[in-house]
Design a protein around this motif. Sequence first.
Motif, PDB file in Angstrom:
ATOM      1  N   UNK A  17       0.826  -1.219   0.000  1.00  0.00           N
ATOM      2  CA  UNK A  17       0.000   0.000   0.000  1.00  0.00           C
ATOM      3  C   UNK A  17       0.854   1.260   0.000  1.00  0.00           C
ATOM      4  N   UNK A  18       1.854   1.280   0.854  1.00  0.00           N
ATOM      5  CA  UNK A  18       2.645   2.501   1.006  1.00  0.00           C
ATOM      6  C   UNK A  18       3.752   2.625  -0.039  1.00  0.00           C
ATOM      7  N   UNK A  19       4.306   1.480  -0.456  1.00  0.00           N
ATOM      8  CA  UNK A  19       5.442   1.527  -1.375  1.00  0.00           C
ATOM      9  C   UNK A  19       6.708   2.041  -0.719  1.00  0.00           C
ATOM     10  N   UNK A  20       6.651   2.260   0.582  1.00  0.00           N
ATOM     11  CA  UNK A  20       7.794   2.803   1.327  1.00  0.00           C
ATOM     12  C   UNK A  20       8.846   1.710   1.527  1.00  0.00           C
ATOM     13  N   UNK A  21      10.094   1.957   1.112  1.00  0.00           N
ATOM     14  CA  UNK A  21      11.142   0.941   1.311  1.00  0.00           C
ATOM     15  C   UNK A  21      11.284   0.515   2.768  1.00  0.00           C
ATOM     16  N   UNK A  22      11.035   1.447   3.701  1.00  0.00           N
ATOM     17  CA  UNK A  22      11.135   1.090   5.115  1.00  0.00           C
ATOM     18  C   UNK A  22      10.114   0.016   5.478  1.00  0.00           C
ATOM     19  N   UNK A  38      13.214 -16.308   0.452  1.00  0.00           N
ATOM     20  CA  UNK A  38      12.135 -15.424   0.013  1.00  0.00           C
ATOM     21  C   UNK A  38      12.432 -13.982   0.399  1.00  0.00           C
ATOM     22  N   UNK A  39      12.998 -13.774   1.590  1.00  0.00           N
ATOM     23  CA  UNK A  39      13.321 -12.415   2.030  1.00  0.00           C
ATOM     24  C   UNK A  39      14.405 -11.798   1.154  1.00  0.00           C
ATOM     25  N   UNK A  40      15.422 -12.566   0.818  1.00  0.00           N
ATOM     26  CA  UNK A  40      16.488 -12.053  -0.050  1.00  0.00           C
ATOM     27  C   UNK A  40      15.950 -11.715  -1.433  1.00  0.00           C
ATOM     28  N   UNK A  41      15.000 -12.504  -1.897  1.00  0.00           N
ATOM     29  CA  UNK A  41      14.387 -12.230  -3.203  1.00  0.00           C
ATOM     30  C   UNK A  41      13.635 -10.896  -3.171  1.00  0.00           C
ATOM     31  N   UNK A  42      12.940 -10.624  -2.070  1.00  0.00           N
ATOM     32  CA  UNK A  42      12.217  -9.354  -1.923  1.00  0.00           C
ATOM     33  C   UNK A  42      13.183  -8.181  -1.955  1.00  0.00           C
ATOM     34  N   UNK A  43      14.244  -8.266  -1.168  1.00  0.00           N
ATOM     35  CA  UNK A  43      15.203  -7.153  -1.083  1.00  0.00           C
ATOM     36  C   UNK A  43      15.926  -6.962  -2.405  1.00  0.00           C
ATOM     37  N   UNK A  44      16.280  -8.062  -3.048  1.00  0.00           N
ATOM     38  CA  UNK A  44      17.005  -7.952  -4.317  1.00  0.00           C
ATOM     39  C   UNK A  44      16.168  -7.238  -5.373  1.00  0.00           C
ATOM     40  N   UNK A  45      14.859  -7.317  -5.263  1.00  0.00           N
ATOM     41  CA  UNK A  45      13.995  -6.607  -6.200  1.00  0.00           C
ATOM     42  C   UNK A  45      14.191  -5.103  -6.170  1.00  0.00           C
ATOM     43  N   UNK A  46      14.744  -4.595  -5.084  1.00  0.00           N
ATOM     44  CA  UNK A  46      14.963  -3.155  -4.969  1.00  0.00           C
ATOM     45  C   UNK A  46      16.276  -2.695  -5.580  1.00  0.00           C
ATOM     46  N   UNK A  47      17.318  -3.556  -5.482  1.00  0.00           N
ATOM     47  CA  UNK A  47      18.610  -3.057  -5.953  1.00  0.00           C
ATOM     48  C   UNK A  47      19.058  -3.666  -7.274  1.00  0.00           C
ATOM     49  N   UNK A  51      25.029  -3.118 -11.636  1.00  0.00           N
ATOM     50  CA  UNK A  51      25.117  -1.992 -12.566  1.00  0.00           C
ATOM     51  C   UNK A  51      24.363  -0.760 -12.048  1.00  0.00           C
ATOM     52  N   UNK A  52      23.536  -0.932 -11.029  1.00  0.00           N
ATOM     53  CA  UNK A  52      22.733   0.177 -10.510  1.00  0.00           C
ATOM     54  C   UNK A  52      23.613   1.113  -9.685  1.00  0.00           C
ATOM     55  N   UNK A  53      23.792   2.387 -10.101  1.00  0.00           N
ATOM     56  CA  UNK A  53      24.697   3.289  -9.402  1.00  0.00           C
ATOM     57  C   UNK A  53      24.037   4.083  -8.269  1.00  0.00           C
ATOM     58  N   UNK A  54      22.760   3.924  -8.007  1.00  0.00           N
ATOM     59  CA  UNK A  54      22.036   4.728  -7.027  1.00  0.00           C
ATOM     60  C   UNK A  54      22.582   4.473  -5.618  1.00  0.00           C
ATOM     61  N   UNK A  55      23.115   5.513  -4.940  1.00  0.00           N
ATOM     62  CA  UNK A  55      23.642   5.320  -3.578  1.00  0.00           C
ATOM     63  C   UNK A  55      22.585   4.830  -2.602  1.00  0.00           C
ATOM     64  N   UNK A  56      21.296   5.096  -2.885  1.00  0.00           N
ATOM     65  CA  UNK A  56      20.235   4.619  -1.996  1.00  0.00           C
ATOM     66  C   UNK A  56      20.201   3.097  -1.933  1.00  0.00           C
ATOM     67  N   UNK A  57      20.816   2.459  -2.932  1.00  0.00           N
ATOM     68  CA  UNK A  57      20.875   1.001  -2.963  1.00  0.00           C
ATOM     69  C   UNK A  57      21.637   0.466  -1.753  1.00  0.00           C
ATOM     70  N   UNK A  58      22.499   1.303  -1.146  1.00  0.00           N
ATOM     71  CA  UNK A  58      23.280   0.871   0.006  1.00  0.00           C
ATOM     72  C   UNK A  58      22.398   0.327   1.127  1.00  0.00           C
ATOM     73  N   UNK A  59      21.269   0.986   1.395  1.00  0.00           N
ATOM     74  CA  UNK A  59      20.379   0.524   2.464  1.00  0.00           C
ATOM     75  C   UNK A  59      19.831  -0.869   2.162  1.00  0.00           C
ATOM     76  N   UNK A  60      19.451  -1.087   0.897  1.00  0.00           N
ATOM     77  CA  UNK A  60      18.914  -2.393   0.510  1.00  0.00           C
ATOM     78  C   UNK A  60      20.003  -3.467   0.598  1.00  0.00           C
TER      79      UNK A  60
END
Length: 317
Positions: A17-22, A38-47, A51-60
Amino acid sequence: MDDPGTDLAGLEEQARRSGDPADWHRYARALAAESPGAALRVVRGFYGTAADPDPAVLDHLALSVEIAAAAGLVAYAEYQLRLMVGLATDDATTATIQRNLATLHNWRHDRDRQRQFRRLQLDYFAERAAHGRHGPEHYLPLAQATLEAGAADKFGSRLGAAVAVLDAALEVNPQDERLLETLVHLLTDLRAEDRLDAALHRLERVNPRSVLVREFAAAAPPLPADDRPGTASFELSEFLVELAGSPDSGEVEAALAELRARVEEFPRSPSARAMLGCGLLNAGQHEACGRELELIEELAPGGHWARSLAELAGRRA
């Protein structure tokens, strides 16, 4: 009423609903307790991939490292930490990641050294037994070395030595409960049903209240965790098989390292070898996959895992 912190369906619904990464992180952490794969699969969907250079990927990635390390996927956690080093934007963050990487590397090195030591220890006991030089003072370390080193090398020559040493020790002291429990554990891992039943009866006569005796009386003998589809361990292997088909060579290398580690832990498990074979197939390593298929056929001729892997390899040929 269920604790909302462990209500997986509710946490997932909130995250969607929220789409919030937190919120997704809260869901992934809760999910990891039941199924790390399953949890690793969920998190990997974010980063995605490296090749993804987004620094926000660090949290994921940090969360993925946390889950992977807790699940014992040391090679995969190291790979992700190296990705984090490349994405860090300041010296302090880089230094922290480097320290974590060094800690994980040292832990892995220590674990490998301990395994090697246990194997050498078992070789020592096996040599003493072969020359009739084992005595009562060796029984407890013998039991520990047999169980630990045997579990790490069930497919090799040490297995026969481990069983022989235990048998010799039990001839001298047939009432030793610790030796009998060790023998039951080892025979269970080997699925040596012809000997397991007799060992359990011996243990029951020595101690009718033994935890192992009660467990076997309540249910069928436990199989290695990686042989039970639907379990967290099996789902983790499925996740690693998926990673082996990644376009990122570093991710492929880490996934195959983890699958090989599982084969080292359960060398006589057809499912562990089939999962490695699938991973090798996804990575395009057809010849290595063929070698695993041959070993599976030796372990369980005409069995489900051999047929499944052969069919998959045939379709990919």
